[in-house]
Design a protein around this motif. Structure first.
Motif, PDB file in Angstrom:
ATOM      1  N   LEU A  18      38.288  33.944  39.082  1.00 19.79           N
ATOM      2  CA  LEU A  18      39.235  34.362  38.055  1.00 19.79           C
ATOM      3  C   LEU A  18      38.688  35.338  37.024  1.00 19.79           C
ATOM      4  O   LEU A  18      39.441  36.203  36.534  1.00 19.79           O
ATOM      5  CB  LEU A  18      39.759  33.126  37.313  1.00 19.79           C
ATOM      6  CG  LEU A  18      40.892  32.351  37.965  1.00 19.79           C
ATOM      7  CD1 LEU A  18      41.286  31.167  37.086  1.00 19.79           C
ATOM      8  CD2 LEU A  18      42.098  33.243  38.197  1.00 19.79           C
ATOM      9  N   VAL A  19      37.433  35.197  36.648  1.00 17.20           N
ATOM     10  CA  VAL A  19      36.904  36.047  35.574  1.00 17.20           C
ATOM     11  C   VAL A  19      36.998  37.522  35.978  1.00 17.20           C
ATOM     12  O   VAL A  19      36.552  37.916  37.054  1.00 17.20           O
ATOM     13  CB  VAL A  19      35.450  35.668  35.240  1.00 17.20           C
ATOM     14  CG1 VAL A  19      34.855  36.678  34.249  1.00 17.20           C
ATOM     15  CG2 VAL A  19      35.389  34.269  34.650  1.00 17.20           C
ATOM     16  N   GLY A  20      37.613  38.304  35.100  1.00 17.29           N
ATOM     17  CA  GLY A  20      37.828  39.726  35.372  1.00 17.29           C
ATOM     18  C   GLY A  20      39.168  40.031  36.014  1.00 17.29           C
ATOM     19  O   GLY A  20      39.528  41.201  36.175  1.00 17.29           O
ATOM     20  N   SER A  21      39.920  38.995  36.381  1.00 12.64           N
ATOM     21  CA  SER A  21      41.219  39.199  37.034  1.00 12.64           C
ATOM     22  C   SER A  21      42.294  39.558  36.011  1.00 12.64           C
ATOM     23  O   SER A  21      42.273  39.094  34.866  1.00 12.64           O
ATOM     24  CB  SER A  21      41.645  37.937  37.788  1.00 12.64           C
ATOM     25  OG  SER A  21      40.720  37.615  38.808  1.00 12.64           O
ATOM     26  N   TRP A  22      43.271  40.356  36.464  1.00  8.27           N
ATOM     27  CA  TRP A  22      44.417  40.716  35.632  1.00  8.27           C
ATOM     28  C   TRP A  22      45.634  39.913  36.066  1.00  8.27           C
ATOM     29  O   TRP A  22      45.898  39.755  37.257  1.00  8.27           O
ATOM     30  CB  TRP A  22      44.720  42.210  35.759  1.00  8.27           C
ATOM     31  CG  TRP A  22      43.651  43.066  35.166  1.00  8.27           C
ATOM     32  CD1 TRP A  22      42.594  43.633  35.807  1.00  8.27           C
ATOM     33  CD2 TRP A  22      43.530  43.442  33.792  1.00  8.27           C
ATOM     34  NE1 TRP A  22      41.807  44.333  34.933  1.00  8.27           N
ATOM     35  CE2 TRP A  22      42.365  44.240  33.684  1.00  8.27           C
ATOM     36  CE3 TRP A  22      44.285  43.193  32.640  1.00  8.27           C
ATOM     37  CZ2 TRP A  22      41.941  44.785  32.476  1.00  8.27           C
ATOM     38  CZ3 TRP A  22      43.861  43.737  31.430  1.00  8.27           C
ATOM     39  CH2 TRP A  22      42.716  44.516  31.357  1.00  8.27           C
ATOM     40  N   ARG A  47      51.550  38.067  30.700  1.00  7.58           N
ATOM     41  CA  ARG A  47      51.686  39.262  31.520  1.00  7.58           C
ATOM     42  C   ARG A  47      50.789  40.395  31.004  1.00  7.58           C
ATOM     43  O   ARG A  47      50.756  40.722  29.824  1.00  7.58           O
ATOM     44  CB  ARG A  47      53.135  39.729  31.530  1.00  7.58           C
ATOM     45  CG  ARG A  47      53.396  40.902  32.475  1.00  7.58           C
ATOM     46  CD  ARG A  47      54.866  41.224  32.573  1.00  7.58           C
ATOM     47  NE  ARG A  47      55.445  41.581  31.279  1.00  7.58           N
ATOM     48  CZ  ARG A  47      56.317  40.840  30.612  1.00  7.58           C
ATOM     49  NH1 ARG A  47      56.717  39.669  31.113  1.00  7.58           N
ATOM     50  NH2 ARG A  47      56.796  41.239  29.453  1.00  7.58           N
ATOM     51  N   GLY A  48      50.020  40.983  31.919  1.00 10.69           N
ATOM     52  CA  GLY A  48      49.171  42.115  31.579  1.00 10.69           C
ATOM     53  C   GLY A  48      47.852  41.755  30.913  1.00 10.69           C
ATOM     54  O   GLY A  48      47.119  42.638  30.464  1.00 10.69           O
ATOM     55  N   LEU A  65      41.620  34.994  27.206  1.00  9.65           N
ATOM     56  CA  LEU A  65      42.296  36.199  27.670  1.00  9.65           C
ATOM     57  C   LEU A  65      41.990  37.382  26.761  1.00  9.65           C
ATOM     58  O   LEU A  65      41.707  37.220  25.571  1.00  9.65           O
ATOM     59  CB  LEU A  65      43.810  35.976  27.707  1.00  9.65           C
ATOM     60  CG  LEU A  65      44.322  34.769  28.506  1.00  9.65           C
ATOM     61  CD1 LEU A  65      45.829  34.680  28.385  1.00  9.65           C
ATOM     62  CD2 LEU A  65      43.885  34.841  29.956  1.00  9.65           C
ATOM     63  N   THR A  66      42.048  38.590  27.333  1.00 10.31           N
ATOM     64  CA  THR A  66      41.921  39.812  26.553  1.00 10.31           C
ATOM     65  C   THR A  66      43.010  40.790  26.970  1.00 10.31           C
ATOM     66  O   THR A  66      43.636  40.644  28.022  1.00 10.31           O
ATOM     67  CB  THR A  66      40.543  40.482  26.750  1.00 10.31           C
ATOM     68  OG1 THR A  66      40.388  40.823  28.140  1.00 10.31           O
ATOM     69  CG2 THR A  66      39.414  39.573  26.320  1.00 10.31           C
ATOM     70  N   THR A  67      43.205  41.802  26.132  1.00  6.12           N
ATOM     71  CA  THR A  67      44.163  42.859  26.435  1.00  6.12           C
ATOM     72  C   THR A  67      43.475  43.956  27.244  1.00  6.12           C
ATOM     73  O   THR A  67      42.281  43.867  27.550  1.00  6.12           O
ATOM     74  CB  THR A  67      44.720  43.452  25.134  1.00  6.12           C
ATOM     75  OG1 THR A  67      43.622  44.012  24.390  1.00  6.12           O
ATOM     76  CG2 THR A  67      45.404  42.380  24.300  1.00  6.12           C
ATOM     77  N   GLU A  68      44.219  45.015  27.560  1.00 13.30           N
ATOM     78  CA  GLU A  68      43.649  46.130  28.325  1.00 13.30           C
ATOM     79  C   GLU A  68      42.512  46.807  27.581  1.00 13.30           C
ATOM     80  O   GLU A  68      41.595  47.346  28.211  1.00 13.30           O
ATOM     81  CB  GLU A  68      44.742  47.147  28.656  1.00 13.30           C
ATOM     82  CG  GLU A  68      45.745  46.647  29.683  1.00 13.30           C
ATOM     83  CD  GLU A  68      46.726  47.734  30.093  1.00 13.30           C
ATOM     84  OE1 GLU A  68      46.535  48.887  29.649  1.00 13.30           O
ATOM     85  OE2 GLU A  68      47.655  47.439  30.858  1.00 13.30           O
ATOM     86  N   PRO A  72      40.741  40.256  21.981  1.00 13.47           N
ATOM     87  CA  PRO A  72      41.117  38.869  22.272  1.00 13.47           C
ATOM     88  C   PRO A  72      42.634  38.695  22.286  1.00 13.47           C
ATOM     89  O   PRO A  72      43.344  39.233  21.439  1.00 13.47           O
ATOM     90  CB  PRO A  72      40.476  38.079  21.121  1.00 13.47           C
ATOM     91  CG  PRO A  72      39.343  38.937  20.661  1.00 13.47           C
ATOM     92  CD  PRO A  72      39.816  40.364  20.815  1.00 13.47           C
ATOM     93  N   ALA A  73      43.126  37.953  23.253  1.00 11.42           N
ATOM     94  CA  ALA A  73      44.576  37.751  23.399  1.00 11.42           C
ATOM     95  C   ALA A  73      44.935  36.283  23.561  1.00 11.42           C
ATOM     96  O   ALA A  73      45.903  35.935  24.225  1.00 11.42           O
ATOM     97  CB  ALA A  73      45.092  38.555  24.588  1.00 11.42           C
TER      98      ALA A  73
END
Length: 283
Positions: A18-22, A47-48, A65-68, A72-73
């Motif tokens: 999972l790590v690095g997956s979008w 999403r995203g 989670l992080t954004t593009e 941090p998200a």
């Protein structure tokens, strides 16, 4: 019900997947799995996003989670409840009957959270983490800290240790096993344990959990549908060699001889849960 070792083994399995997956898209198929949040809100917020980290706190799988642009998200907290399963597989094909949530990932993959009994949760509210006790595998966890967490409670120590605000991640199996290793009766009042006994118990908890994680890590997790249920590390992939399975000292061994003194293991109900113990060498 999954306890700390099972969740830790699963986290270690999921990390490289999972790590690095979008997360391209999130489908909430069972509203109760994400409450009190609305399914639409959860789907929108995921999403995203990119999975930056997969970790564990108590019995929770915690995904940062992080954004593009790498900001941090938030976090996703996944609790498996009593029967939850989570795995990553190739996209396409029918979903399992009890799928509660699906993430469509990059690389034509998807994460599936399946929960037949419906007690699992996958949410964005981190406040639950603030109510948890110390991690028993942390170096700071010792007899003094355990003595303070037990406090002046008149509850039996077995029941008290199941409170996630006292020690995080413990469940019925490993509390019973730890009390046996520490030679402490599950019926002792929590407030009556001395700091020395708590030191022995804290050490026993750590040893029991570490052993379970070590044994669990030797068994491949196979979540492929159509091959039967895979109960964490108690199952094995079809055609694989039989791995070493955990041998419990007291849990589910009512009437069998104690591996330390030879006395008969007994079972009792405490707080609605089964306790297994040796009445001869646990005092």
């Amino acid at each position: 019900m999954p306890e700390l070792p099972e969740v830790e083994v699963l986290v270690r399995f999921l990390q490289p997947c999972l790590v690095g997956s979008w997360i391209r898209r999130c489908q909430v198929l069972r509203a109760r799995a994400v409450r009190p949040a609305a399914p639409e809100e959860v789907a929108r917020r995921l999403r995203g996003k990119r999975v930056a980290r997969v970790g564990r706190r108590a019995k929770y799988i915690v995904m940062d989670l992080t954004t593009e642009d790498s900001k941090p998200a938030g976090r996703v907290l996944l609790h498996l409840g009593m029967s939850g399963r989570v795995w990553v597989e190739a996209a396409g094909g029918p979903l399992p009957l009890h799928a509660a949530m699906v993430w469509e990932l990059d690389g034509d993959r998807r994460l599936v959270f399946s929960d037949p009994r419906g007690f699992g949760r996958c949410g964005l509210d981190e406040s639950v983490l603030t109510r948890l006790g110390p991690e028993p595998l942390d170096r700071t966890f010792n007899g003094r800290q355990l003595r303070l967490r037990l406090g002046e409670s008149r509850q039996a120590v077995k029941v008290r240790l199941l409170d996630q605000a006292v020690v995080a991640g413990l469940g019925n199996i490993y509390v019973s096993e730890s009390l046996w290793v520490a030679r402490i009766s599950p019926f002792r009042s929590a407030r009556d344990l001395t700091e020395r006994e708590c030191g022995r118990l804290a050490s026993a908890i750590r040893r029991v959990l570490q052993r379970a994680i070590r044994l669990g890590s030797t068994v491949p997790l196979d979540w492929a549908r159509g091959r039967g249920d895979r109960l964490f590390y108690f199952g094995r992939a079809e055609g694989s060699a039989v791995a070493v399975q955990e041998r419990f000292a007291v849990y589910d061994r009512e009437g069998q001889p104690c591996r330390r003194c030879g006395g008969a293991i007994r079972r009792a109900v405490q707080g609605g849960r089964s306790s297994y113990y040796c009445p001869h060498c646990q005092v």
